[in-house]
Design a protein around this motif. Structure first.
Motif, PDB file in Angstrom:
ATOM      1  N   ARG A 195      37.753  52.284  43.115  1.00 24.91           N
ATOM      2  CA  ARG A 195      38.725  51.685  44.045  1.00 24.91           C
ATOM      3  C   ARG A 195      38.653  50.162  43.976  1.00 24.91           C
ATOM      4  NH1 ARG A 195      36.596  55.793  47.182  1.00 24.91           N
ATOM      5  NH2 ARG A 195      35.338  54.335  48.387  1.00 24.91           N
ATOM      6  N   GLN A 196      37.443  49.635  43.920  1.00 24.20           N
ATOM      7  CA  GLN A 196      37.263  48.191  43.820  1.00 24.20           C
ATOM      8  C   GLN A 196      37.861  47.673  42.514  1.00 24.20           C
ATOM      9  OE1 GLN A 196      33.156  46.948  43.994  1.00 24.20           O
ATOM     10  NE2 GLN A 196      33.677  44.783  44.128  1.00 24.20           N
ATOM     11  N   HIS A 197      37.659  48.392  41.422  1.00 22.02           N
ATOM     12  CA  HIS A 197      38.214  48.006  40.128  1.00 22.02           C
ATOM     13  C   HIS A 197      39.736  47.985  40.176  1.00 22.02           C
ATOM     14  CE1 HIS A 197      39.552  48.645  35.954  1.00 22.02           C
ATOM     15  NE2 HIS A 197      38.504  47.892  35.647  1.00 22.02           N
ATOM     16  N   GLN A 198      40.334  49.002  40.774  1.00 20.68           N
ATOM     17  CA  GLN A 198      41.794  49.051  40.888  1.00 20.68           C
ATOM     18  C   GLN A 198      42.317  47.887  41.719  1.00 20.68           C
ATOM     19  OE1 GLN A 198      42.294  52.997  42.467  1.00 20.68           O
ATOM     20  NE2 GLN A 198      42.464  53.934  40.438  1.00 20.68           N
ATOM     21  N   GLY A 199      41.651  47.602  42.824  1.00 18.40           N
ATOM     22  CA  GLY A 199      42.073  46.490  43.668  1.00 18.40           C
ATOM     23  C   GLY A 199      41.978  45.156  42.941  1.00 18.40           C
ATOM     24  N   LEU A 200      40.894  44.946  42.222  1.00 17.44           N
ATOM     25  CA  LEU A 200      40.731  43.701  41.469  1.00 17.44           C
ATOM     26  C   LEU A 200      41.737  43.611  40.325  1.00 17.44           C
ATOM     27  CD1 LEU A 200      36.852  43.412  41.410  1.00 17.44           C
ATOM     28  CD2 LEU A 200      38.445  41.827  42.510  1.00 17.44           C
ATOM     29  N   SER A 201      42.041  44.724  39.698  1.00 18.01           N
ATOM     30  CA  SER A 201      43.045  44.734  38.625  1.00 18.01           C
ATOM     31  C   SER A 201      44.418  44.351  39.176  1.00 18.01           C
ATOM     32  CB  SER A 201      43.113  46.106  37.956  1.00 18.01           C
ATOM     33  OG  SER A 201      41.898  46.388  37.298  1.00 18.01           O
ATOM     34  N   GLN A 202      44.762  44.887  40.342  1.00 13.00           N
ATOM     35  CA  GLN A 202      46.037  44.533  40.969  1.00 13.00           C
ATOM     36  C   GLN A 202      46.058  43.059  41.333  1.00 13.00           C
ATOM     37  OE1 GLN A 202      46.185  47.291  44.224  1.00 13.00           O
ATOM     38  NE2 GLN A 202      46.971  48.968  42.957  1.00 13.00           N
ATOM     39  N   CYS A 203      44.960  42.564  41.859  1.00 12.82           N
ATOM     40  CA  CYS A 203      44.865  41.153  42.216  1.00 12.82           C
ATOM     41  C   CYS A 203      45.027  40.282  40.971  1.00 12.82           C
ATOM     42  CB  CYS A 203      43.521  40.893  42.891  1.00 12.82           C
ATOM     43  SG  CYS A 203      43.301  39.198  43.452  1.00 12.82           S
ATOM     44  N   ALA A 204      44.377  40.654  39.877  1.00 15.57           N
ATOM     45  CA  ALA A 204      44.478  39.893  38.631  1.00 15.57           C
ATOM     46  C   ALA A 204      45.915  39.880  38.126  1.00 15.57           C
ATOM     47  CB  ALA A 204      43.545  40.481  37.577  1.00 15.57           C
ATOM     48  N   ALA A 205      46.618  41.007  38.233  1.00 16.47           N
ATOM     49  CA  ALA A 205      48.015  41.076  37.791  1.00 16.47           C
ATOM     50  C   ALA A 205      48.894  40.167  38.644  1.00 16.47           C
ATOM     51  CB  ALA A 205      48.517  42.518  37.851  1.00 16.47           C
ATOM     52  N   LEU A 206      48.655  40.152  39.945  1.00 20.40           N
ATOM     53  CA  LEU A 206      49.437  39.274  40.824  1.00 20.40           C
ATOM     54  C   LEU A 206      49.147  37.807  40.520  1.00 20.40           C
ATOM     55  CD1 LEU A 206      49.115  41.179  44.214  1.00 20.40           C
ATOM     56  CD2 LEU A 206      51.181  40.916  42.814  1.00 20.40           C
ATOM     57  N   LEU A 207      47.880  37.486  40.291  1.00 26.02           N
ATOM     58  CA  LEU A 207      47.523  36.106  39.973  1.00 26.02           C
ATOM     59  C   LEU A 207      48.142  35.656  38.652  1.00 26.02           C
ATOM     60  CD1 LEU A 207      43.781  36.071  41.053  1.00 26.02           C
ATOM     61  CD2 LEU A 207      45.666  34.832  42.144  1.00 26.02           C
ATOM     62  N   ALA A 208      48.225  36.564  37.699  1.00 28.47           N
ATOM     63  CA  ALA A 208      48.807  36.230  36.396  1.00 28.47           C
ATOM     64  C   ALA A 208      50.287  35.891  36.517  1.00 28.47           C
ATOM     65  CB  ALA A 208      48.610  37.378  35.416  1.00 28.47           C
ATOM     66  N   GLN A 209      50.961  36.416  37.531  1.00 23.13           N
ATOM     67  CA  GLN A 209      52.390  36.172  37.730  1.00 23.13           C
ATOM     68  C   GLN A 209      52.669  35.017  38.680  1.00 23.13           C
ATOM     69  OE1 GLN A 209      53.869  39.899  39.154  1.00 23.13           O
ATOM     70  NE2 GLN A 209      53.354  40.984  37.274  1.00 23.13           N
ATOM     71  N   HIS A 210      51.663  34.478  39.305  1.00 20.30           N
ATOM     72  CA  HIS A 210      51.842  33.441  40.316  1.00 20.30           C
ATOM     73  C   HIS A 210      52.290  32.142  39.649  1.00 20.30           C
ATOM     74  CE1 HIS A 210      50.979  30.825  43.728  1.00 20.30           C
ATOM     75  NE2 HIS A 210      51.033  31.930  44.452  1.00 20.30           N
ATOM     76  N   PRO A 211      53.276  31.424  40.232  1.00 19.79           N
ATOM     77  CA  PRO A 211      53.802  30.213  39.597  1.00 19.79           C
ATOM     78  C   PRO A 211      52.791  29.069  39.473  1.00 19.79           C
ATOM     79  CG  PRO A 211      54.731  30.496  41.798  1.00 19.79           C
ATOM     80  CD  PRO A 211      53.960  31.739  41.478  1.00 19.79           C
ATOM     81  N   CYS A 212      51.763  29.051  40.275  1.00 15.93           N
ATOM     82  CA  CYS A 212      50.806  27.945  40.190  1.00 15.93           C
ATOM     83  C   CYS A 212      49.720  28.201  39.154  1.00 15.93           C
ATOM     84  CB  CYS A 212      50.170  27.651  41.546  1.00 15.93           C
ATOM     85  SG  CYS A 212      48.968  28.880  42.065  1.00 15.93           S
ATOM     86  N   ARG A 213      49.838  29.278  38.434  1.00 15.68           N
ATOM     87  CA  ARG A 213      48.794  29.653  37.478  1.00 15.68           C
ATOM     88  C   ARG A 213      48.562  28.570  36.438  1.00 15.68           C
ATOM     89  NH1 ARG A 213      48.401  33.577  32.755  1.00 15.68           N
ATOM     90  NH2 ARG A 213      46.196  34.027  32.759  1.00 15.68           N
TER      91      ARG A 213
END
Length: 143
Positions: free
Chosen positions: A100-118
């Protein structure tokens, strides 16, 4: 054999052997004067204890199983099976939590990768804040 040789053959230290005895995990050794004398059979006890530790068992979990035993023939295999089943259940629960922790972190990483300030682009917090031209420091302007 004496404790030094016994510990060496068991792959541990005399200090660990004394601790196992103090906790009641090893049968009381015979004595020759003030020296402990161990049998080859005692190596099996230590091998079991060390393997159980390697597999994640704490010494405190082994005490109720082994305390008071003096012969391998009395070994409580059914209790050991219960301990193993409990450890497997703990590991499965931990694996599910980590998944569950891995899935949550993977989702967070995907959102961060799409963030405009990246890539260092500023994020607009307040539309009014960016509508006004930024004053340029005159000292840094090139003529």
């Amino acid at each position: 054999m004496y404790i030094g040789e016994f510990a060496r053959l068991a792959g541990t230290t005399p200090k660990a052997i004394r601790l196992y005895e103090q906790l009641g995990l090893l049968p009381e050794p015979r004595r020759r004067g003030k020296y402990r004398v161990y049998r080859a059979e005692d190596l099996e006890w230590v091998a079991f204890i060390r393997e159980a530790q390697r597999l994640g068992c704490k010494l405190s979990e082994l005490v109720p199983l082994l305390a008071g035993l003096t012969r391998l023939a009395e070994f409580p295999w059914q209790a050991v099976e219960q301990l193993v089943a409990g450890k497997l259940a703990q590991i499965e629960a931990e694996m599910a939590r980590l998944q569950r922790q891995h899935q949550g972190l993977s989702q967070c990483a995907a959102l961060l990768a799409q963030h405009p300030c990246r890539y260092g682009a500023p994020v607009r917090q307040d539309r009014g804040e960016w509508d006004h031209p930024v004053e340029v420091d005159q000292a840094h302007e090139v003529a």
